[in-house]
Structures are given as C-alpha cells and as structure tokens.
Design a protein around this motif. Structure first.
Motif, PDB file in Angstrom:
ATOM      1  N   LEU A  42       0.823  -1.210   0.000  1.00  0.00           N
ATOM      2  CA  LEU A  42       0.000   0.000   0.000  1.00  0.00           C
ATOM      3  C   LEU A  42       0.859   1.264   0.000  1.00  0.00           C
ATOM      4  O   LEU A  42       0.501   2.270  -0.620  1.00  0.00           O
ATOM      5  CB  LEU A  42      -0.907  -0.006   1.234  1.00  0.00           C
ATOM      6  CG  LEU A  42      -2.254   0.708   1.130  1.00  0.00           C
ATOM      7  CD1 LEU A  42      -3.114   0.071   0.052  1.00  0.00           C
ATOM      8  CD2 LEU A  42      -2.975   0.678   2.465  1.00  0.00           C
ATOM      9  N   SER A  43       2.003   1.191   0.669  1.00  0.00           N
ATOM     10  CA  SER A  43       2.868   2.380   0.777  1.00  0.00           C
ATOM     11  C   SER A  43       3.444   2.819  -0.563  1.00  0.00           C
ATOM     12  O   SER A  43       3.913   3.952  -0.707  1.00  0.00           O
ATOM     13  CB  SER A  43       4.012   2.108   1.755  1.00  0.00           C
ATOM     14  OG  SER A  43       4.923   1.155   1.231  1.00  0.00           O
ATOM     15  N   LYS A  44       3.405   1.935  -1.570  1.00  0.00           N
ATOM     16  CA  LYS A  44       3.902   2.296  -2.904  1.00  0.00           C
ATOM     17  C   LYS A  44       2.956   3.259  -3.620  1.00  0.00           C
ATOM     18  O   LYS A  44       3.328   3.884  -4.604  1.00  0.00           O
ATOM     19  CB  LYS A  44       4.081   1.039  -3.759  1.00  0.00           C
ATOM     20  CG  LYS A  44       5.146   0.088  -3.218  1.00  0.00           C
ATOM     21  CD  LYS A  44       5.156  -1.205  -4.014  1.00  0.00           C
ATOM     22  CE  LYS A  44       6.128  -2.224  -3.411  1.00  0.00           C
ATOM     23  NZ  LYS A  44       6.068  -3.524  -4.117  1.00  0.00           N
ATOM     24  N   TYR A  45       1.734   3.360  -3.119  1.00  0.00           N
ATOM     25  CA  TYR A  45       0.719   4.229  -3.723  1.00  0.00           C
ATOM     26  C   TYR A  45       0.393   5.316  -2.699  1.00  0.00           C
ATOM     27  O   TYR A  45      -0.572   5.211  -1.934  1.00  0.00           O
ATOM     28  CB  TYR A  45      -0.519   3.413  -4.099  1.00  0.00           C
ATOM     29  CG  TYR A  45      -0.200   2.282  -5.059  1.00  0.00           C
ATOM     30  CD1 TYR A  45      -0.268   2.472  -6.432  1.00  0.00           C
ATOM     31  CD2 TYR A  45       0.210   1.038  -4.582  1.00  0.00           C
ATOM     32  CE1 TYR A  45       0.057   1.448  -7.318  1.00  0.00           C
ATOM     33  CE2 TYR A  45       0.540   0.010  -5.456  1.00  0.00           C
ATOM     34  CZ  TYR A  45       0.459   0.219  -6.812  1.00  0.00           C
ATOM     35  OH  TYR A  45       0.786  -0.795  -7.682  1.00  0.00           O
ATOM     36  N   GLU A  46       1.218   6.355  -2.672  1.00  0.00           N
ATOM     37  CA  GLU A  46       1.207   7.302  -1.558  1.00  0.00           C
ATOM     38  C   GLU A  46      -0.155   7.929  -1.299  1.00  0.00           C
ATOM     39  O   GLU A  46      -0.594   8.033  -0.149  1.00  0.00           O
ATOM     40  CB  GLU A  46       2.262   8.392  -1.780  1.00  0.00           C
ATOM     41  CG  GLU A  46       2.430   9.278  -0.561  1.00  0.00           C
ATOM     42  CD  GLU A  46       3.526  10.309  -0.728  1.00  0.00           C
ATOM     43  OE1 GLU A  46       3.201  11.508  -0.680  1.00  0.00           O
ATOM     44  OE2 GLU A  46       4.693   9.917  -0.894  1.00  0.00           O
ATOM     45  N   ALA A  49      -7.915  -4.763  -2.699  1.00  0.00           N
ATOM     46  CA  ALA A  49      -6.711  -4.200  -3.332  1.00  0.00           C
ATOM     47  C   ALA A  49      -5.445  -4.861  -2.809  1.00  0.00           C
ATOM     48  O   ALA A  49      -4.551  -5.219  -3.586  1.00  0.00           O
ATOM     49  CB  ALA A  49      -6.653  -2.691  -3.089  1.00  0.00           C
ATOM     50  N   VAL A  50      -5.363  -5.049  -1.487  1.00  0.00           N
ATOM     51  CA  VAL A  50      -4.138  -5.639  -0.928  1.00  0.00           C
ATOM     52  C   VAL A  50      -4.081  -7.145  -1.150  1.00  0.00           C
ATOM     53  O   VAL A  50      -2.995  -7.730  -1.187  1.00  0.00           O
ATOM     54  CB  VAL A  50      -3.962  -5.291   0.569  1.00  0.00           C
ATOM     55  CG1 VAL A  50      -3.769  -3.798   0.754  1.00  0.00           C
ATOM     56  CG2 VAL A  50      -5.111  -5.801   1.416  1.00  0.00           C
ATOM     57  N   CYS A  51      -5.236  -7.775  -1.303  1.00  0.00           N
ATOM     58  CA  CYS A  51      -5.249  -9.210  -1.635  1.00  0.00           C
ATOM     59  C   CYS A  51      -4.736  -9.440  -3.058  1.00  0.00           C
ATOM     60  O   CYS A  51      -3.974 -10.366  -3.324  1.00  0.00           O
ATOM     61  CB  CYS A  51      -6.659  -9.778  -1.512  1.00  0.00           C
ATOM     62  SG  CYS A  51      -7.219 -10.030   0.188  1.00  0.00           S
ATOM     63  N   LEU A  52      -5.192  -8.588  -3.975  1.00  0.00           N
ATOM     64  CA  LEU A  52      -4.818  -8.749  -5.384  1.00  0.00           C
ATOM     65  C   LEU A  52      -3.389  -8.300  -5.657  1.00  0.00           C
ATOM     66  O   LEU A  52      -2.716  -8.867  -6.528  1.00  0.00           O
ATOM     67  CB  LEU A  52      -5.775  -7.945  -6.266  1.00  0.00           C
ATOM     68  CG  LEU A  52      -7.247  -8.380  -6.267  1.00  0.00           C
ATOM     69  CD1 LEU A  52      -8.091  -7.352  -7.010  1.00  0.00           C
ATOM     70  CD2 LEU A  52      -7.414  -9.757  -6.907  1.00  0.00           C
ATOM     71  N   LYS A  53      -2.943  -7.247  -4.935  1.00  0.00           N
ATOM     72  CA  LYS A  53      -1.667  -6.601  -5.244  1.00  0.00           C
ATOM     73  C   LYS A  53      -1.687  -6.199  -6.729  1.00  0.00           C
ATOM     74  O   LYS A  53      -2.605  -5.527  -7.165  1.00  0.00           O
ATOM     75  CB  LYS A  53      -0.482  -7.508  -4.916  1.00  0.00           C
ATOM     76  CG  LYS A  53      -0.465  -8.009  -3.467  1.00  0.00           C
ATOM     77  CD  LYS A  53       0.061  -6.998  -2.522  1.00  0.00           C
ATOM     78  CE  LYS A  53       0.368  -7.511  -1.129  1.00  0.00           C
ATOM     79  NZ  LYS A  53      -0.715  -8.087  -0.365  1.00  0.00           N
ATOM     80  N   ASN A  54      -0.723  -6.683  -7.500  1.00  0.00           N
ATOM     81  CA  ASN A  54      -0.688  -6.351  -8.930  1.00  0.00           C
ATOM     82  C   ASN A  54      -1.094  -7.522  -9.813  1.00  0.00           C
ATOM     83  O   ASN A  54      -0.784  -7.551 -10.999  1.00  0.00           O
ATOM     84  CB  ASN A  54       0.722  -5.877  -9.318  1.00  0.00           C
ATOM     85  CG  ASN A  54       1.092  -4.577  -8.624  1.00  0.00           C
ATOM     86  OD1 ASN A  54       0.271  -3.660  -8.559  1.00  0.00           O
ATOM     87  ND2 ASN A  54       2.295  -4.500  -8.093  1.00  0.00           N
TER      88      ASN A  54
END
Length: 461
Positions: free
Chosen positions: A199-203, A403-408
């Motif tokens: 999550l921290s990568k998407y400020e 969002a955090v489950c999927l990541k990229n």
C-alpha cells in the motif's frame, strides 16, 4: 525452569502478604497478550477515530517520541516570516499553508507520510490506553522496522510549499524502544506487513487508507486471539477461526452465517477473556517462562518436562490453587492426588471464574472485554435491529482489502475470497454474491477466463 521460587514470585506479583488473606489480580507481567485496561476511564472510545493510536504506532515503528502537539498556527507563522514575499502576498501564502496543513475542523492534514508521526494522543486518561495500543501494534505486527521506517522519512518533495513545511517540522526525538509484546498470530502479522508495504507504494491511497488498514488488523488480531484463548489447548494458532461478516449495503436475517457465526462468537469469547489472561499469567509464572506462552505452547512445554519436573509442576499448581482459593475467600476443595495437567488447569479456571463472579469483580471483568467492542463499534460493527450488532464491511474496507489481496495480480474470485479469509474476513454465499455485483458494477471483473467459465478480478491500484 520449574522451581518452588516460581510460586513465591507469583504470590509477590499478586501482592499476597504472609499471614494476611487477600490478593490483587495483576496481569501483563508474564503473559503480555492484550493492551487492554480494566479502568473504564483509560479505555479509548475512539471519538477521534484511530488517529491517536495511529500516531503512536507510527512513532514506535520509527523509534521516535513526540512530546506535546503540533501547533499549526505557530508553524505557519514561522514559515511565512521565513519566506521572502511582498507584503500584499503574505496573506495568500498564509492561506496556502493553512490549506495544505489543516482541515476545516482544525485537524492536521497529512499531505506527506512523515506527518503521521505528528498525530497526537487524546487528552485525558484515554491517552494511556491509546499509547498502549500503539505500542502493542508496533510490537505484534512489525518484526524488523527498518523497511517500514523509510516510508515515513522526510523524502524530497518537488512541491515547494510541502518542502518548506517538511524542512520546518521538528520536535521528534529518537528513543530506544524495548519490545513488550510478542505476536501470537504470526500469520496475521506477515499478511499485515505485506499489505502495508504494498500500500505504501501508492502514496495518495496510503495516506487516506492507512488508518483503516491498521485499525482493521487491530480488530481482527484481538478478536481472533480472544477466540483462540476460549478454545484453550485445542486452539489452532496457524490460521483464522471462521467468523462471518456481512456487507454494509445488504439485508440480513437470523438464518445467515453473519448472525450465528459472527460477532456473537467474538462477544461470547470476550466475556471470559480476563479469566483466561489471569490463568495464563499464573501458568507462565509457575512453569517459569519469559515469553508469554498461550495454552498450546504451555501444554507443549509441560509435556517436554522430565518426569521429575512434571510432577514438581503439578504439585506446585495444586498448592497454588489451594492458596488462591484461600486468598480469594473461596470455599475449600479437595484436589485428587492423581490430578492431570488438564484437570488442574480446568480447576484453576473454575477457581478464577468463581472469584470474578463476586459483585466487586464484575466491573473489571466486563470492562476488560469492552476494549474489543469499542473499536468494533467505531469501524466494524453495525446494529441490525433485533439481530443486534453484526460484523460489518463498508464498501471502502472491502475495496481496500481486495486491493491488498490482489496486489498487482489478476486473481480468480475463488482465490480472492480465500485471500480475504486469510485476513480474517469470511463471507457466506449471499454476501459473496453481493460482493461480485459490486466488483462488476465497478468494472473490476474479467467475465471469462481462458477456459471460458471462471471469473477473474482485476487489480485495483
């Protein structure tokens, strides 16, 4: 190590005096499991949300302390005097600084992750409770904080105003932070760390959802640990107990899993939580541990003792139960000479439970478990009429966890729901159908896979 001195250590911690009857129930010495307090005034009510805890949690990660509070008006005045602008433009500079630094209600506007360290604790006695939760979360959720500290550093900003503010921010002091709590649910801690770093990568998204992520993991951790302590030695500490949520926008009923296997399970487990915490305090002291072992770990330790040590421990436990009942003014009982470890632990449980049934002890017992309900009511519970409180998922929380489950990655719906369950969020089939409708409405579904039938969810961030 099992020694007779362990019994004396326990008696000392409970303020037992030679020749006098009475004791003081003391916890968080040998079994540091929860950051809860028994004084109602110190228990956080989260009127300001999770802000106070979030600030303390962030400072703990970074190894910093912050005395006082950030005086925004003073900071703006200092910056405006430092900047060389025309007198007529000064008022506009102040307006811009105000707009960047604070919301209309006067609260700090976190325009950069570094500012999370300046979120202050509440005024009054609740400050102590928030401080303890922040410490607890940093201890149980973060192992090596080095990677996480970088997120909150004063990184270079291309925005001139932001750079001016960051350069002038001060008041943080580095301290040596000693660990107090250890994670009893390391699988949850690992998920949190992965989700946090992603999550921290998407400020921008991080700044608006950091509070929700940390508060969710706090609620899930304390709920799951409560459920497992209620199961005692039968508990599995490698994955979550099934506890069902319902989506905020769907209707529900008594026939739904969210009612029968939802918050009622957590609330029932929490009623006896203080009793379990006391038992674990006593057992950890008597068996001579230093790392807050829970029921299965204590059983493993007992079974690893030599025959001589195991018999010494059983004798010590029998002696303690008898003394505990005397000092708690409970009726005398006879303990079978052939009592097993399991039967003695059960007898200790019933003795402590009996002591806590006294009118003078009902208050602390009830107040202790309220710590779960307070955070739940703020973010994760919804009253459903005659059904009472049920675990509730807002659209924002569902999309955050998705969002955090999927990541990229693009993942199948089945895998998404498995990943949500790994993070403590279970849905019945009706809730899953509603969740799919939402994902479809937001155009996050790939209707067909390569095989032509399965549905996949696209990354959100």
């Amino acid at each position: 190590m099992v020694e007779q001195s362990n019994l004396q250590e326990l008696k000392n911690s409970l303020s037992i005096k030679e020749g006098k009857i009475g004791l003081k129930h003391t916890i968080n010495r040998k079994a540091k499991l929860f950051p809860f307090v028994t004084r109602g005034t110190e228990r956080p009510k989260f009127k300001r949300g999770f802000e106070g805890v979030l600030g303390e949690f962030t400072r703990n990660i970074c190894g910093n302390t912050f005395e006082g509070s950030l005086e925004i008006e003073d900071l703006i005045d200092e910056i405006s005097k430092m900047v060389n602008v025309n007198k007529e433009d000064q008022v506009y500079l102040v307006q811009i600084l105000n707009m960047v630094l604070q919301h209309k209600n006067g609260k700090i506007k976190v325009f950069h992750p570094h500012l999370f360290q300046y979120l202050s604790l509440s005024d009054g006695p609740e400050m102590k409770g928030e401080q303890e939760i922040g410490k607890f979360l940093a201890d149980v959720l973060i192992e090596d904080s080095t990677e996480f500290q970088k997120i909150f550093e004063k990184q270079l900003s291309h925005d001139l105003i932001s750079k001016l503010i960051l350069d002038k921010l001060n008041g943080l002091s580095q301290i040596d932070i000693q660990k107090k709590y250890g994670s009893k649910l390391p699988f949850l801690s690992r998920y949190f760390q992965d989700d946090f770093l992603f999550l921290s990568k998407y400020e921008d998204y991080f700044k608006t959802h950091y509070e929700l992520l940390v508060s969710y993991y706090y609620f899930i951790y304390i709920s799951q640990l409560s459920l497992k302590l209620a199961q005692q030695s039968k508990a599995n500490f490698t994955n979550n107990n099934e506890v069902y949520f319902t989506l905020d926008w769907e209707a529900t009923s008594k026939s739904r899993k969210g009612y029968g296997y939802g918050y009622h399970l957590v609330k029932d487990a929490a009623r006896n939580l203080l009793i379990h915490v006391n038992i674990l305090e006593h057992l950890n002291t008597l068996i001579g541990t230093e790392d807050s072992k829970v029921y299965p770990e204590l059983l493993d330790k007992y079974e690893a003792l030599s025959e001589e040590e195991s018999q010494s421990f059983l004798q010590l436990l029998k002696q303690w139960i008898i003394e505990y009942r005397v000092h708690s003014s409970l009726p005398e009982i006879e303990i079978c000479s052939e009592s097993t470890y399991s039967s003695l632990v059960n007898l200790l449980y019933s003795s402590i439970e009996e002591a806590y049934q006294k009118p003078s002890m009902q208050g602390p017992r009830n107040r202790y478990s309220l710590s779960i309900e307070e955070i739940g009511k703020k973010f994760f519970l919804k009253t459903r009429g005659s059904l009472g409180y049920m675990l509730n998922v807002s659209q924002d929380l569902f999309l955050l966890l998705t969002a955090v489950c999927l990541k990229n990655e693009r993942k199948s719906l089945n895998q998404l729901f498995i990943d949500l369950e790994n993070r403590g969020m279970y849905f019945d089939r009706y809730s899953k159908e509603e969740a799919v409708k939402l994902l479809d409405k937001l155009n996050l579904l790939d209707k067909k896979s390569d095989s032509g039938d399965a549905q996949y969810v696209k990354p959100i961030l």
